[in-house]
Every structure is written in structure tokens, then in C-alpha cells.
Design a protein around this motif. Structure first.
Motif, PDB file in Angstrom:
ATOM      1  N   HIS A 148       0.656  -1.238   0.023  1.00 54.99           N
ATOM      2  CA  HIS A 148       0.026   0.237   0.015  1.00 54.99           C
ATOM      3  C   HIS A 148       0.898   1.313  -0.094  1.00 54.99           C
ATOM      4  CE1 HIS A 148      -2.888  -2.939   1.695  1.00 54.99           C
ATOM      5  NE2 HIS A 148      -3.848  -2.212   0.874  1.00 54.99           N
ATOM      6  N   MET A 149       2.230   1.367   0.281  1.00 56.65           N
ATOM      7  CA  MET A 149       2.708   2.571   0.530  1.00 56.65           C
ATOM      8  C   MET A 149       3.769   2.672  -0.874  1.00 56.65           C
ATOM      9  SD  MET A 149       1.238   3.564   3.174  1.00 56.65           S
ATOM     10  CE  MET A 149       2.150   5.012   3.564  1.00 56.65           C
ATOM     11  N   PRO A 150       3.900   3.753  -1.248  1.00 55.23           N
ATOM     12  CA  PRO A 150       4.632   4.206  -2.388  1.00 55.23           C
ATOM     13  C   PRO A 150       6.194   4.139  -1.865  1.00 55.23           C
ATOM     14  CG  PRO A 150       3.584   6.211  -1.750  1.00 55.23           C
ATOM     15  CD  PRO A 150       2.944   4.995  -0.925  1.00 55.23           C
ATOM     16  N   LYS A 151       7.077   3.854  -2.752  1.00 58.92           N
ATOM     17  CA  LYS A 151       8.408   3.431  -2.317  1.00 58.92           C
ATOM     18  C   LYS A 151       9.294   4.604  -1.579  1.00 58.92           C
ATOM     19  CE  LYS A 151       9.453  -0.733  -3.643  1.00 58.92           C
ATOM     20  NZ  LYS A 151       8.442  -1.646  -2.646  1.00 58.92           N
ATOM     21  N   TRP A 184       9.300   3.482   4.547  1.00 57.43           N
ATOM     22  CA  TRP A 184      10.165   2.410   4.224  1.00 57.43           C
ATOM     23  C   TRP A 184      11.758   2.243   4.812  1.00 57.43           C
ATOM     24  CZ3 TRP A 184       9.438  -1.775   0.964  1.00 57.43           C
ATOM     25  CH2 TRP A 184       8.215  -1.691   0.391  1.00 57.43           C
ATOM     26  N   LYS A 185      11.931   3.511   5.659  1.00 59.38           N
ATOM     27  CA  LYS A 185      13.093   3.358   6.266  1.00 59.38           C
ATOM     28  C   LYS A 185      12.888   2.656   8.031  1.00 59.38           C
ATOM     29  CE  LYS A 185      14.600   7.857   4.595  1.00 59.38           C
ATOM     30  NZ  LYS A 185      14.361   9.301   4.650  1.00 59.38           N
ATOM     31  N   GLU A 186      11.750   2.180   8.099  1.00 58.28           N
ATOM     32  CA  GLU A 186      11.456   1.625   9.474  1.00 58.28           C
ATOM     33  C   GLU A 186      11.660  -0.055   9.401  1.00 58.28           C
ATOM     34  OE1 GLU A 186       8.065   4.998  10.174  1.00 58.28           O
ATOM     35  OE2 GLU A 186       7.525   2.930  10.076  1.00 58.28           O
TER      36      GLU A 186
END
Length: 427
Positions: free
Chosen positions: A256-259, A264-266
Motif C-alpha cells: 500500500h505505500m509508495p516507495k 520504508w526506513k522503518e
């Protein structure tokens, strides 16, 4: 002085067991945190006679302005507002015209806000969890005893109609000798945790990068602790916790989340499902579960079993002797005679969590106004929250039991009233 009960540090003040509030004609309330929770709970404070909201605090100015408009719309004087950064709540707590501080902020702030309120002579109620470390729980217990101010865990789910009915049935002996119970927070929060508009920043999701245990035990633990008179004749002694792999949030992010999204750092380490077993001094067992990262209909489990039968919630069902036979569940709605007086008086309460929030706030404000001993106290707050740090330690130690401190320092052995209260003759 040395250590006392169950390795507890020596008491620095006097116990808060059985200590009443000072009666007052009007309860003057200050609210810290006006997001989803605080912004809706203010409606309940304003709906209760004899309560005045005198001060509001949130660094997001438009949230504070919206809440202030609710106060004046309710016919009360315009409240003082505190919006100058993260620490302006300290100025709210210093005011001389506040009796009770309510904090509904991200978890990281709960301990500091509870502490600040008590040090400034205010009773305080905090959303769960009340703190996140064992030494902080002890500090709140000690501060409550030293300052003679009550420190309470709100949003505890103890005031639901089903919970209060089961509590009264348990106390009436309908389940026989109590043996086991279960409570949970199984609630699919994936969408909300990745929604940039729901929480103010990613604070709740970030806890999934820090701890592996039960981050939110209070909703499930509080009611079962009440059924078993924990801190009022029994106490919890040990917890053993086990956690699954952490996969749900990362898979949701992938889908669901864009790159380029900051999430994305988590790196998530929080177990998708935590299962804990808690032992009591009387040998009873409480099972706690936590799962906010996988698909699941909402459930707090809310079950209680004894030598005469069992209740289970979600959906509600009961089986007790001699009422039920033939191995088939009975109809819980036939037990309205056991409804608590608060639910008989407020059959259709407003607000969230099926009306239990209103019942909880109404009763707490009543205790403050009439000058009663509160139904729950700092010892309950510390006990209900203790699985947060202890389940993390147990999972890291492959399920090894962790001792739960006796926050009452021996006072648990004495029976005393709790949420199963008598209706007061109001002054």
C-alpha cells in the motif's frame, strides 16, 4: 528501610488505598492532547453536570481552537489555551484552578504528564499505557503516595455493560470459584497506522520498531483483573509471553505505500501476535493477547471461567450451571438483573466504545465531586500497564517468566471495593 513486598522499593509516602477525593461542587478539568481521543472525550466531560473544562493544551493550534469552541458552545466560559510547543502542558498543570488533569497524547508523553500533574497538586488520568518502563511505573506509584494525588489509567474498558455485568455476576458467585480469564487487544490497525492524517505523525507505528511485547494490554487486562479482585484480595505475580514473527506491517507497507514513503526506513520488530500467560497469587491464570498488525475482527476476548461455568465475549455467550445444560451456549441478554447501577441509570450513554467511556468519565467525575474513593487507582494503573515492559523481556528470554511487582506493597491481601461500586447518596 530496605526492600519490602515482592522486592518492592521501600515506601516513601503513605498508601493511596482507600483514600477519597476531596469533595467539591464543581470539578475543574484541564485537558492535554486534543487529537482523535482528546478531541472527542471533551464532549463527554462537557456533557456531565458539575464539570467545567477550564484549560486546554495541544501544540496544534487549530485542534485547540476547535475544542475551545466546544466549551463555549456548551455554555461554559472560554477556556485558557496552551499551544506553545510540546512542553506548554507544564504551564497548564501549574494553574491553581484545576482539580483534575486528563492526558490523551502519544504514549511517549504519558509518564511525564502524569508526573507533572501530580507534582503540581493535581489528580490525573492518562490514556493507556500510563508509562512504558517498570521504573516509571514505580515512580508514578511513589509520586501518588507522596503527593496524595490519585493517578489513574483511563480508557480501561472496565465500564462496558458486559464487563460490569460479568463483574457483578462473578462477585455474586455465579461462576463459582474463579479459575481463568482472558483479555485482548486484537484490532486491525494497519490502515490507521499508515494513514498520515489519523495520528499526528507516525508515533504509534514507531513503537513497532522498538518493542516486541504487548504494547496495549490495558483494555483486556483491566476487566479480568477486576473480576478476580486483583489488588483487592489477589495479585498477579508472573507473566510469560511469546511472540510471533513480525511480518504484517511490512507486508501491508509493500502492498500500500509508495516507495518514497518515510515508512520504508522503518524496521518492525513488534510481534504480530503476542500471547501472554499471567499467574496470580491464588493460582489463577489470565491470558492476554495483542495483535494490531494482521486481519482480524475487533475483539477484546473478555472471558471468565470458574467451577460453575464460563462467559466469553465477541460474540457474547454464557454457560453456567445450573442455568445451562446440553453443551450449548446460553443467552447472556437474560442476565440484565446483574447490570450495574450505572448502566441502569444510563441505558443509552453517548460517546465511544459502546458508551463505556461516558460511564467511566461520569463515575470518575462523581467520585471527585462527592468525595469518594476512586474505583481504581495508581496500583491498578501500574499493574495493568506492567505487561508492556515485562512481555518484551519475556519474549526476549524465550518465554521465561518475569516477576510482576507488588505495586501495593502488601495491601493487595485486603479486600476492598473497586469498579463494582455501590450507588452513592449524593451530597
Amino acid at each position: 528501610a530496605g526492600a519490602t513486598a515482592a522486592g518492592a522499593p521501600a515506601r516513601k509516602g503513605e498508601t493511596m488505598v482507600g483514600v477519597p477525593f476531596e469533595g467539591r461542587s464543581t470539578v475543574r478539568v484541564g485537558i492535554i492532547g486534543l487529537g482523535n481521543r482528546g478531541g472527542s472525550m471533551i464532549d463527554l466531560f462537557l456533557a456531565i453536570p458539575g464539570v467545567q473544562v477550564v484549560a486546554l493544551c495541544d501544540p496544534v493550534k487549530d485542534k485547540t481552537a476547535r475544542a475551545a469552541a466546544k466549551v463555549t458552545a456548551a455554555g461554559q466560559p472560554a477556556p485558557a489555551t496552551y499551544t506553545k510547543g510540546d512542553h506548554d502542558f507544564e504551564n497548564l498543570c501549574k494553574r491553581g484552578d484545576i482539580d483534575f488533569v486528563y492526558a490523551a497524547t502519544p504514549w511517549d508523553w504519558h509518564f511525564e504528564m502524569a508526573k507533572t500533574a501530580m507534582l503540581n497538586g493535581k489528580h490525573v488520568g492518562v490514556e493507556c499505557p500510563i508509562a512504558l518502563q517498570l521504573d516509571q511505573l514505580w515512580e508514578l506509584v511513589d509520586l501518588s503516595e507522596r503527593t496524595r494525588r490519585h493517578c489513574m489509567q483511563l480508557e480501561n474498558c472496565c465500564y462496558g455493560r458486559n464487563e460490569m455485568r460479568v463483574l457483578r455476576m462473578a462477585h455474586a458467585g455465579k461462576f463459582g470459584d474463579l479459575l481463568h480469564g482472558a483479555g485482548a487487544y486484537n484490532h486491525d490497525l494497519r490502515g490507521l497506522m499508515f494513514d498520515p492524517d489519523y495520528y499526528e505523525g507516525p508515533w504509534r507505528r514507531l513503537w513497532h520498531t522498538r518493542l516486541r511485547g504487548d504494547l496495549y494490554p490495558n483494555h483486556g487486562f483491566g476487566p479480568v483483573a477486576n473480576y478476580m479482585d486483583i489488588n483487592r484480595g489477589d495479585r498477579v505475580t508472573h507473566i510469560s509471553s511469546f511472540g510471533t514473527p513480525s511480518l504484517g506491517l511490512a507486508q501491508y507497507r509493500e502492498a500500500h505505500m509508495p516507495k518514497g514513503d518515510p515508512s520504508w526506513k522503518e524496521t518492525y520488530i513488534e510481534s504480530d501476535r503476542t500471547i501472554s500467560l499471567v499467574q496470580t497469587a491464588k493460582g489463577r491464570v489470565i491470558r492476554l493477547e495483542h495483535d494490531v498488525s494482521t486481519p482480524h475482527p475487533y475483539s477484546r476476548i473478555n472471558s471468565l471461567g470458574g467451577t460453575k461455568g464460563v462467559f466469553e465475549d465477541y460474540p457474547e455467550r454464557i454457560y453456567i450451571e445450573p442455568d445451562h445444560t446440553n453443551d450449548s451456549w446460553g443467552d447472556f441478554s437474560k442476565y440484565t438483573d446483574f447490570d450495574h447501577w450505572l448502566w441502569k441509570e444510563h441505558a443509552n450513554p453517548p460517546g465511544g466504545h459502546g458508551g463505556m467511556d461516558y460511564i467511566m468519565v461520569f463515575r470518575l467525575m462523581q467520585c471527585l465531586r462527592v468525595g469518594l474513593v476512586p474505583d481504581f487507582d495508581v496500583y491498578d494503573a501500574a499493574t495493568w500497564t506492567s505487561p508492556v515492559p515485562l512481555s518484551h523481556l519475556s519474549i526476549k528470554a524465550k518465554g521465561a517468566p518475569q516477576a510482576i511487582p507488588d505495586f501495593t506493597r502488601g495491601m493487595w491481601k485486603k479486600a476492598r471495593p473497586g469498579v463494582d461500586s455501590e450507588k452513592p447518596e449524593e451530597a
